[in-house]
Design a protein around this motif. Structure first.
Motif, PDB file in Angstrom:
ATOM      1  N   ILE A  32       0.848  -1.194   0.000  1.00  0.00           N
ATOM      2  CA  ILE A  32       0.000   0.000   0.000  1.00  0.00           C
ATOM      3  C   ILE A  32       0.883   1.243   0.000  1.00  0.00           C
ATOM      4  CG2 ILE A  32      -0.169   0.002   2.523  1.00  0.00           C
ATOM      5  CD1 ILE A  32      -3.017   1.134   2.195  1.00  0.00           C
ATOM      6  N   CYS A  33       0.459   2.235  -0.768  1.00  0.00           N
ATOM      7  CA  CYS A  33       1.151   3.523  -0.764  1.00  0.00           C
ATOM      8  C   CYS A  33       0.140   4.632  -0.529  1.00  0.00           C
ATOM      9  CB  CYS A  33       1.872   3.771  -2.090  1.00  0.00           C
ATOM     10  SG  CYS A  33       3.403   2.836  -2.269  1.00  0.00           S
ATOM     11  N   VAL A  34       0.537   5.611   0.286  1.00  0.00           N
ATOM     12  CA  VAL A  34      -0.318   6.751   0.599  1.00  0.00           C
ATOM     13  C   VAL A  34       0.499   8.032   0.479  1.00  0.00           C
ATOM     14  CG1 VAL A  34      -1.821   7.829   2.314  1.00  0.00           C
ATOM     15  CG2 VAL A  34      -1.603   5.336   2.256  1.00  0.00           C
ATOM     16  N   GLY A  35      -0.116   9.042  -0.138  1.00  0.00           N
ATOM     17  CA  GLY A  35       0.540  10.339  -0.220  1.00  0.00           C
ATOM     18  C   GLY A  35      -0.452  11.461   0.014  1.00  0.00           C
ATOM     19  N   LYS A  36      -0.020  12.475   0.739  1.00  0.00           N
ATOM     20  CA  LYS A  36      -0.869  13.657   0.952  1.00  0.00           C
ATOM     21  C   LYS A  36      -0.783  14.542  -0.280  1.00  0.00           C
ATOM     22  CE  LYS A  36       0.117  17.051   4.026  1.00  0.00           C
ATOM     23  NZ  LYS A  36       0.146  17.664   5.376  1.00  0.00           N
ATOM     24  N   ILE A  37      -1.956  14.936  -0.810  1.00  0.00           N
ATOM     25  CA  ILE A  37      -1.996  15.775  -2.006  1.00  0.00           C
ATOM     26  C   ILE A  37      -1.608  17.204  -1.626  1.00  0.00           C
ATOM     27  CG2 ILE A  37      -3.496  16.726  -3.805  1.00  0.00           C
ATOM     28  CD1 ILE A  37      -5.130  14.098  -3.643  1.00  0.00           C
ATOM     29  N   VAL A  38      -0.550  17.724  -2.259  1.00  0.00           N
ATOM     30  CA  VAL A  38      -0.060  19.064  -1.917  1.00  0.00           C
ATOM     31  C   VAL A  38      -0.071  20.025  -3.109  1.00  0.00           C
ATOM     32  CG1 VAL A  38       1.354  18.220  -0.003  1.00  0.00           C
ATOM     33  CG2 VAL A  38       2.361  18.395  -2.283  1.00  0.00           C
ATOM     34  N   GLU A  39      -0.427  19.529  -4.298  1.00  0.00           N
ATOM     35  CA  GLU A  39      -0.444  20.383  -5.493  1.00  0.00           C
ATOM     36  C   GLU A  39      -1.423  19.813  -6.511  1.00  0.00           C
ATOM     37  OE1 GLU A  39       3.341  20.563  -7.428  1.00  0.00           O
ATOM     38  OE2 GLU A  39       2.640  21.884  -9.021  1.00  0.00           O
ATOM     39  N   THR A  40      -2.315  20.663  -7.030  1.00  0.00           N
ATOM     40  CA  THR A  40      -3.320  20.239  -8.019  1.00  0.00           C
ATOM     41  C   THR A  40      -3.452  21.301  -9.115  1.00  0.00           C
ATOM     42  OG1 THR A  40      -5.151  21.319  -6.855  1.00  0.00           O
ATOM     43  CG2 THR A  40      -4.693  19.025  -6.251  1.00  0.00           C
ATOM     44  N   GLU A  41      -4.076  20.904 -10.222  1.00  0.00           N
ATOM     45  CA  GLU A  41      -4.426  21.868 -11.266  1.00  0.00           C
ATOM     46  C   GLU A  41      -5.828  21.564 -11.770  1.00  0.00           C
ATOM     47  OE1 GLU A  41      -0.048  22.933 -13.200  1.00  0.00           O
ATOM     48  OE2 GLU A  41      -1.481  21.754 -14.342  1.00  0.00           O
ATOM     49  N   ALA A  42      -6.613  22.630 -12.001  1.00  0.00           N
ATOM     50  CA  ALA A  42      -7.957  22.470 -12.545  1.00  0.00           C
ATOM     51  C   ALA A  42      -7.925  22.600 -14.062  1.00  0.00           C
ATOM     52  CB  ALA A  42      -8.883  23.526 -11.946  1.00  0.00           C
ATOM     53  N   TYR A  43      -8.647  21.718 -14.747  1.00  0.00           N
ATOM     54  CA  TYR A  43      -8.835  21.787 -16.199  1.00  0.00           C
ATOM     55  C   TYR A  43     -10.327  21.859 -16.480  1.00  0.00           C
ATOM     56  CZ  TYR A  43      -3.923  21.298 -16.842  1.00  0.00           C
ATOM     57  OH  TYR A  43      -2.577  21.548 -16.804  1.00  0.00           O
ATOM     58  N   ILE A 188      -0.063  23.846  -1.479  1.00  0.00           N
ATOM     59  CA  ILE A 188       0.074  24.194  -0.066  1.00  0.00           C
ATOM     60  C   ILE A 188       1.325  25.049   0.088  1.00  0.00           C
ATOM     61  CG2 ILE A 188       0.532  23.284   2.241  1.00  0.00           C
ATOM     62  CD1 ILE A 188      -1.187  20.887   1.603  1.00  0.00           C
ATOM     63  N   ARG A 189       1.130  26.255   0.604  1.00  0.00           N
ATOM     64  CA  ARG A 189       2.240  27.195   0.718  1.00  0.00           C
ATOM     65  C   ARG A 189       3.349  26.649   1.614  1.00  0.00           C
ATOM     66  NH1 ARG A 189       3.024  32.449  -0.454  1.00  0.00           N
ATOM     67  NH2 ARG A 189       0.862  32.795  -1.035  1.00  0.00           N
ATOM     68  N   ASN A 190       4.579  26.812   1.142  1.00  0.00           N
ATOM     69  CA  ASN A 190       5.774  26.419   1.896  1.00  0.00           C
ATOM     70  C   ASN A 190       5.896  24.911   2.115  1.00  0.00           C
ATOM     71  OD1 ASN A 190       6.780  29.063   2.179  1.00  0.00           O
ATOM     72  ND2 ASN A 190       5.466  29.405   3.950  1.00  0.00           N
ATOM     73  N   ASN A 191       5.184  24.122   1.325  1.00  0.00           N
ATOM     74  CA  ASN A 191       5.338  22.670   1.433  1.00  0.00           C
ATOM     75  C   ASN A 191       6.497  22.224   0.541  1.00  0.00           C
ATOM     76  OD1 ASN A 191       4.819  19.778   0.496  1.00  0.00           O
ATOM     77  ND2 ASN A 191       3.405  19.968   2.226  1.00  0.00           N
ATOM     78  N   ASN A 197       9.422  23.986  -6.498  1.00  0.00           N
ATOM     79  CA  ASN A 197       9.218  24.746  -5.280  1.00  0.00           C
ATOM     80  C   ASN A 197      10.497  25.496  -4.927  1.00  0.00           C
ATOM     81  OD1 ASN A 197       8.285  25.699  -2.887  1.00  0.00           O
ATOM     82  ND2 ASN A 197       8.387  23.749  -1.802  1.00  0.00           N
ATOM     83  N   LYS A 198      10.833  26.465  -5.714  1.00  0.00           N
ATOM     84  CA  LYS A 198      12.104  27.167  -5.493  1.00  0.00           C
ATOM     85  C   LYS A 198      11.917  28.329  -4.531  1.00  0.00           C
ATOM     86  CE  LYS A 198      11.028  29.501  -9.655  1.00  0.00           C
ATOM     87  NZ  LYS A 198      11.059  30.345 -10.645  1.00  0.00           N
ATOM     88  N   LYS A 199      11.791  27.977  -3.288  1.00  0.00           N
ATOM     89  CA  LYS A 199      11.768  28.945  -2.183  1.00  0.00           C
ATOM     90  C   LYS A 199      10.564  29.882  -2.158  1.00  0.00           C
ATOM     91  CE  LYS A 199      15.687  28.010  -0.017  1.00  0.00           C
ATOM     92  NZ  LYS A 199      16.114  27.934   1.319  1.00  0.00           N
ATOM     93  N   GLU A 200       9.626  29.720  -3.070  1.00  0.00           N
ATOM     94  CA  GLU A 200       8.390  30.508  -3.054  1.00  0.00           C
ATOM     95  C   GLU A 200       8.581  31.975  -2.690  1.00  0.00           C
ATOM     96  OE1 GLU A 200       5.149  28.940  -0.928  1.00  0.00           O
ATOM     97  OE2 GLU A 200       5.252  26.956  -1.849  1.00  0.00           O
TER      98      GLU A 200
END
Length: 202
Positions: A32-43, A188-191, A197-200
């Motif tokens: 099993i693998c689980v990941g928290k979603i931290v970035e998405t895009e709407a189409y 998610i900011r600062n994730n 994610n170049k230092k935002e």
DNA sequence: AAACGGATGGGCT
DNA sequence: GCCCATCCGTTTG
């Protein structure tokens, strides 16, 4: 709890925002693998960057299907990207999952990716499909049961994964030429697990 | 730190 | 035949 069909059958931009902080789960023979979603895009519909823009074809058909299903497509000759279909049948809208923060099954992700750096394991749409072991045969399947589903923000209670409030960043989408003026990328900011994610800068 | 190019193949005009 | 919702190693400044 597993997100239900009603979660997906809403405004696509709202779903893209609300998916941040939820947990993508894939169960396979390997584990099993689980990941928290931290970035998405709407189409969206009438969105020149969307695969659905020119109408329904064999490839993009899942985008027009019922909400709460997977749309997985093949890109650049070697990668697959994973989307969640939103809204009622016929609208042709979806949310691309762009980055995950690894939560469970990290050794398996490392093995699949041949990369030991945790921050680059799932920091991109092609990478996370490989790390999670999501097969293209999952294209079109329902996302409310195994092997592929998404858990709500409050699912976990241990100190590593408990939900803490975050700030949402809204920026232009990545890797597209048309429609790049629209800010439809959410993260998610600062994730540190977000792609590019170049230092935002503020 | 940023820019560049190669890998590699399905989809659609 | 060209485009592509990417990734990675190499080169350049």
């Amino acid at each position: 709890m597993i997100l239900k069909k009603e979660f997906y059958n809403r405004d696509t931009i709202q779903v893209a925002k609300d998916l941040l902080g939820t947990f993508l789960v894939h169960k396979s023979k390997e584990g099993i693998c689980v990941g928290k979603i931290v970035e998405t895009e709407a189409y969206l519909a009438s969105d020149p960057a969307s695969h659905s823009f020119g109408g329904m074809t064999k490839r993009n058909a899942p985008m027009f299907g019922p909400p709460g299903r997977a749309y997985i497509y093949f890109i650049y000759g070697m990668y697959h990207c994973f989307n969640v279909v939103t809204r009622e049948k016929g609208s042709g809208e979806a949310v691309l999952i762009r980055s995950l923060e690894p939560v469970e099954g990290i050794p398996l992700m490392i093995k699949r990716r041949s990369n030991e750096k945790i921050t680059s394991l799932c920091s991109g749409p092609g990478k996370l499909v490989i790390a999670m072991g999501i097969p293209s045969s999952c294209n079109g399947i329902i996302l409310t049961k195994p092997p592929l589903y998404i858990l709500s923000r409050d699912h976990y209670h241990n100190h590593h994964t408990v939900h803490v409030p975050f700030e949402t960043r809204q920026t232009p989408r990545i890797g597209i030429t048309k429609g790049s003026d629209m800010h439809l990328r959410f993260s998610i900011r600062n994730n540190e697990f977000v792609s590019q994610n170049k230092k935002e800068e503020k």
